[in-house]
Write a protein that holds these residues in place. Sequence first.
Motif, PDB file in Angstrom:
ATOM      1  N   LEU A 189      -6.096  39.483 -39.509  1.00 33.34           N
ATOM      2  CA  LEU A 189      -5.464  40.465 -40.391  1.00 33.34           C
ATOM      3  C   LEU A 189      -6.148  41.819 -40.271  1.00 33.34           C
ATOM      4  CD1 LEU A 189      -3.629  41.387 -42.738  1.00 33.34           C
ATOM      5  CD2 LEU A 189      -5.309  40.390 -44.312  1.00 33.34           C
ATOM      6  N   VAL A 190      -7.476  41.800 -40.156  1.00 32.50           N
ATOM      7  CA  VAL A 190      -8.239  43.048 -40.105  1.00 32.50           C
ATOM      8  C   VAL A 190      -7.878  43.861 -38.868  1.00 32.50           C
ATOM      9  CG1 VAL A 190     -10.567  44.035 -40.012  1.00 32.50           C
ATOM     10  CG2 VAL A 190     -10.112  42.061 -41.465  1.00 32.50           C
ATOM     11  N   LYS A 191      -7.475  43.189 -37.777  1.00 30.39           N
ATOM     12  CA  LYS A 191      -7.066  43.916 -36.568  1.00 30.39           C
ATOM     13  C   LYS A 191      -5.971  44.931 -36.884  1.00 30.39           C
ATOM     14  CE  LYS A 191      -6.095  40.369 -33.977  1.00 30.39           C
ATOM     15  NZ  LYS A 191      -5.738  39.497 -32.843  1.00 30.39           N
ATOM     16  N   VAL A 192      -4.982  44.500 -37.658  1.00 33.74           N
ATOM     17  CA  VAL A 192      -3.867  45.380 -38.008  1.00 33.74           C
ATOM     18  C   VAL A 192      -4.341  46.485 -38.959  1.00 33.74           C
ATOM     19  CG1 VAL A 192      -1.552  45.483 -38.990  1.00 33.74           C
ATOM     20  CG2 VAL A 192      -2.255  43.486 -37.676  1.00 33.74           C
ATOM     21  N   LEU A 193      -5.155  46.121 -39.959  1.00 30.40           N
ATOM     22  CA  LEU A 193      -5.695  47.114 -40.884  1.00 30.40           C
ATOM     23  C   LEU A 193      -6.535  48.146 -40.125  1.00 30.40           C
ATOM     24  CD1 LEU A 193      -6.851  44.832 -43.852  1.00 30.40           C
ATOM     25  CD2 LEU A 193      -4.837  46.307 -43.769  1.00 30.40           C
ATOM     26  N   PRO A 403      -1.263  34.818 -28.073  1.00 35.59           N
ATOM     27  CA  PRO A 403      -0.308  35.115 -29.153  1.00 35.59           C
ATOM     28  C   PRO A 403       0.963  34.273 -29.092  1.00 35.59           C
ATOM     29  CG  PRO A 403      -1.208  37.148 -28.268  1.00 35.59           C
ATOM     30  CD  PRO A 403      -1.697  36.040 -27.378  1.00 35.59           C
ATOM     31  N   PHE A 404       1.315  33.663 -30.235  1.00 35.42           N
ATOM     32  CA  PHE A 404       2.523  32.858 -30.438  1.00 35.42           C
ATOM     33  C   PHE A 404       2.494  31.510 -29.720  1.00 35.42           C
ATOM     34  CE2 PHE A 404       4.260  37.158 -31.185  1.00 35.42           C
ATOM     35  CZ  PHE A 404       4.692  36.975 -32.485  1.00 35.42           C
ATOM     36  N   VAL A 405       1.543  31.286 -28.835  1.00 36.41           N
ATOM     37  CA  VAL A 405       1.517  30.063 -28.043  1.00 36.41           C
ATOM     38  C   VAL A 405       0.407  29.116 -28.510  1.00 36.41           C
ATOM     39  CG1 VAL A 405       1.281  29.114 -25.715  1.00 36.41           C
ATOM     40  CG2 VAL A 405       2.515  31.258 -26.061  1.00 36.41           C
ATOM     41  N   SER A 406      -0.795  29.652 -28.696  1.00 38.52           N
ATOM     42  CA  SER A 406      -1.927  28.818 -29.100  1.00 38.52           C
ATOM     43  C   SER A 406      -1.780  28.311 -30.528  1.00 38.52           C
ATOM     44  CB  SER A 406      -3.228  29.610 -28.985  1.00 38.52           C
ATOM     45  OG  SER A 406      -3.500  29.959 -27.651  1.00 38.52           O
ATOM     46  N   TYR A 407      -2.423  27.187 -30.803  1.00 43.37           N
ATOM     47  CA  TYR A 407      -2.429  26.618 -32.152  1.00 43.37           C
ATOM     48  C   TYR A 407      -3.393  27.406 -33.036  1.00 43.37           C
ATOM     49  CZ  TYR A 407      -3.272  23.380 -35.989  1.00 43.37           C
ATOM     50  OH  TYR A 407      -3.394  22.822 -37.239  1.00 43.37           O
ATOM     51  N   GLY A 408      -2.982  27.672 -34.271  1.00 51.56           N
ATOM     52  CA  GLY A 408      -3.853  28.353 -35.228  1.00 51.56           C
ATOM     53  C   GLY A 408      -3.044  29.189 -36.196  1.00 51.56           C
ATOM     54  N   GLY A 409      -3.212  28.908 -37.488  1.00 52.90           N
ATOM     55  CA  GLY A 409      -2.422  29.607 -38.498  1.00 52.90           C
ATOM     56  C   GLY A 409      -2.726  31.089 -38.584  1.00 52.90           C
ATOM     57  N   SER A 410      -4.013  31.447 -38.579  1.00 54.36           N
ATOM     58  CA  SER A 410      -4.383  32.864 -38.702  1.00 54.36           C
ATOM     59  C   SER A 410      -3.917  33.660 -37.499  1.00 54.36           C
ATOM     60  CB  SER A 410      -5.902  32.990 -38.870  1.00 54.36           C
ATOM     61  OG  SER A 410      -6.334  32.380 -40.063  1.00 54.36           O
ATOM     62  N   SER A 411      -4.070  33.073 -36.308  1.00 55.85           N
ATOM     63  CA  SER A 411      -3.619  33.739 -35.087  1.00 55.85           C
ATOM     64  C   SER A 411      -2.110  33.946 -35.113  1.00 55.85           C
ATOM     65  CB  SER A 411      -4.017  32.910 -33.869  1.00 55.85           C
ATOM     66  OG  SER A 411      -3.448  33.448 -32.687  1.00 55.85           O
ATOM     67  N   LEU A 412      -1.384  32.921 -35.549  1.00 53.92           N
ATOM     68  CA  LEU A 412       0.077  33.013 -35.607  1.00 53.92           C
ATOM     69  C   LEU A 412       0.516  34.055 -36.632  1.00 53.92           C
ATOM     70  CD1 LEU A 412       2.604  31.670 -34.373  1.00 53.92           C
ATOM     71  CD2 LEU A 412       2.611  30.108 -36.324  1.00 53.92           C
ATOM     72  N   LEU A 413      -0.144  34.064 -37.781  1.00 53.46           N
ATOM     73  CA  LEU A 413       0.175  35.046 -38.815  1.00 53.46           C
ATOM     74  C   LEU A 413      -0.086  36.459 -38.316  1.00 53.46           C
ATOM     75  CD1 LEU A 413       0.982  35.667 -41.761  1.00 53.46           C
ATOM     76  CD2 LEU A 413      -1.432  35.390 -42.374  1.00 53.46           C
ATOM     77  N   GLY A 414      -1.223  36.654 -37.637  1.00 49.84           N
ATOM     78  CA  GLY A 414      -1.538  37.972 -37.089  1.00 49.84           C
ATOM     79  C   GLY A 414      -0.527  38.425 -36.054  1.00 49.84           C
ATOM     80  N   SER A 415      -0.071  37.493 -35.209  1.00 46.78           N
ATOM     81  CA  SER A 415       0.919  37.839 -34.180  1.00 46.78           C
ATOM     82  C   SER A 415       2.250  38.235 -34.817  1.00 46.78           C
ATOM     83  CB  SER A 415       1.130  36.644 -33.239  1.00 46.78           C
ATOM     84  OG  SER A 415      -0.055  36.310 -32.561  1.00 46.78           O
ATOM     85  N   PHE A 416       2.690  37.482 -35.825  1.00 46.02           N
ATOM     86  CA  PHE A 416       3.927  37.826 -36.530  1.00 46.02           C
ATOM     87  C   PHE A 416       3.793  39.174 -37.231  1.00 46.02           C
ATOM     88  CE2 PHE A 416       5.523  33.465 -36.104  1.00 46.02           C
ATOM     89  CZ  PHE A 416       6.892  33.695 -36.031  1.00 46.02           C
ATOM     90  N   LEU A 417       2.625  39.446 -37.791  1.00 43.62           N
ATOM     91  CA  LEU A 417       2.404  40.715 -38.485  1.00 43.62           C
ATOM     92  C   LEU A 417       2.523  41.891 -37.518  1.00 43.62           C
ATOM     93  CD1 LEU A 417       1.678  42.169 -41.097  1.00 43.62           C
ATOM     94  CD2 LEU A 417      -0.736  41.742 -40.596  1.00 43.62           C
ATOM     95  N   ILE A 418       1.898  41.760 -36.355  1.00 46.27           N
ATOM     96  CA  ILE A 418       1.988  42.821 -35.341  1.00 46.27           C
ATOM     97  C   ILE A 418       3.431  43.013 -34.903  1.00 46.27           C
ATOM     98  CG2 ILE A 418       1.391  43.402 -32.953  1.00 46.27           C
ATOM     99  CD1 ILE A 418      -1.331  42.079 -33.438  1.00 46.27           C
ATOM    100  N   TRP A 419       4.131  41.922 -34.657  1.00 44.55           N
ATOM    101  CA  TRP A 419       5.535  41.999 -34.218  1.00 44.55           C
ATOM    102  C   TRP A 419       6.394  42.679 -35.284  1.00 44.55           C
ATOM    103  CZ3 TRP A 419       4.817  40.564 -29.450  1.00 44.55           C
ATOM    104  CH2 TRP A 419       5.900  40.419 -28.584  1.00 44.55           C
TER     105      TRP A 419
END
Length: 457
Positions: A189-193, A403-419
């Motif tokens: 999340l901090v990446k986007v912030l 992004p979008f491929v690997s398993y992980g909730g935080s990673s997936l959430l961050g990828s959706f946020l960027i998109w």
Amino acid sequence: MVTIITELSKYAMILSLAIYTVLGFRLVRRNEAGKKAALWQQNVLMFGMQFLGNLTLYLSTENEKILLFYIAQLGAFILFLVLQRVIYPNADQLLNHNMLLLLSVGLLMLARLSFDKAARQAELAALAAVLTFVIPVIIRKSGRLRNLYWLYGAAGFGLLAVVFIAGSITHGAKLSITVYGITLQPSELVKVLFVFFVAGMLHEAVDFKRIVLTSALAAAHVLLLVMSKDLGAALIFFVTYLVMLYVASRQPFYFLGGLLAGSAAAWVAWKLFAHVQTRVLAWSDPFSVIDKEGYQIAQSLFAIGTGGWFGLGINQGMPYKIPVVEQDFIFSAIAEEMGILFALLLIFIYLSSFYMILNIAIVLKDSYYKLVAVGLGTLMIFQVFLSIGGVTKFIPSTGVTLPFVSYGGSSLLGSFLIWSVIQGMYLKRSDEVTKVEREADEEKAKKEKKSKQSKQS
């Protein structure tokens, strides 16, 4: 019969992805009149690949849960595309298609590796998809976002500080915190912030004093990540800042100076941190330490080499021999069973998305949102580089997810946020184009009216 279907499906999927990829690059340049047919063709190819992959997995496992899982995915994907067209008719459909394709590939491979993790990933994706309907309208309508950059910086730094103080250790690094039984990785999340913060700082001014202040605050973020030993995230933050600084200032000196400073910092990290030395050793000569430090990367290279250009077929390889394969090394599993060609084409999907994001940044008139688009695009493509570079021994492994491929909730959430933010940028660009066209039409109407009045007089 199953063997024949498995063998034929892998070639069909590679061919379908190749055509899909070519259409994607053509869509970036094609005018509106030619887009509709190409987008429809992409839909057919995407759903066709999803069907073939899940059919092959079902036939080889005879697990009825795979069929139910596929039907649920199909319904969710169709619903997503329909709602996007209804709510945001001017949204970029190519970005949506690429997102769903990457997600479908990730879910397919996760279902092959661990059905429970695949089901969990799908649930998290459904929740995260809500962002794609909420965030764009906020970006599109709110003009005050740029004024809150100090809040973004403070919130991001605070979250990283919490992880450093109270975070749990995973593979030698403090990556996550647990709140009410839910484990989160705040750096996603901090990446986007961080991007919004840097864009706000550099949008206001790019004089030497402001650059020094911004660099010091950005360095504080990176330093916290280094102290937490989350070096992959630290590298992403650092490179993203350098690119945004160069775009804002147009001064190559700052970029080159940053690269030199970063190289020196990397050398210091190698000297100070034992787990960095371990990863460098595993990268430099994994087969000499294959029993310990080099086991993971060696198994990754074995998997990629065994798969060859066309892959062994879904559920025909042994990707489970790679430690943490669902997260950091899922690209290797894809290459083993779907083929190196399929894996390379996935890279081109990411590149076409990055190309689209750069196009959005170039045409945006608002310099603040231009910087945001550049920053988010850099985040995405550099993360892809680190992830794939690590599993192929091109660079030392950094433990970064795909992004979008690997398993992980935080990673997936961050990828959706960027998109979601990027879609907001695209809609903002559409609004700017519409405004210019409307003003041009109004100006033309005024001139015609004056011309008629002069003729009548």
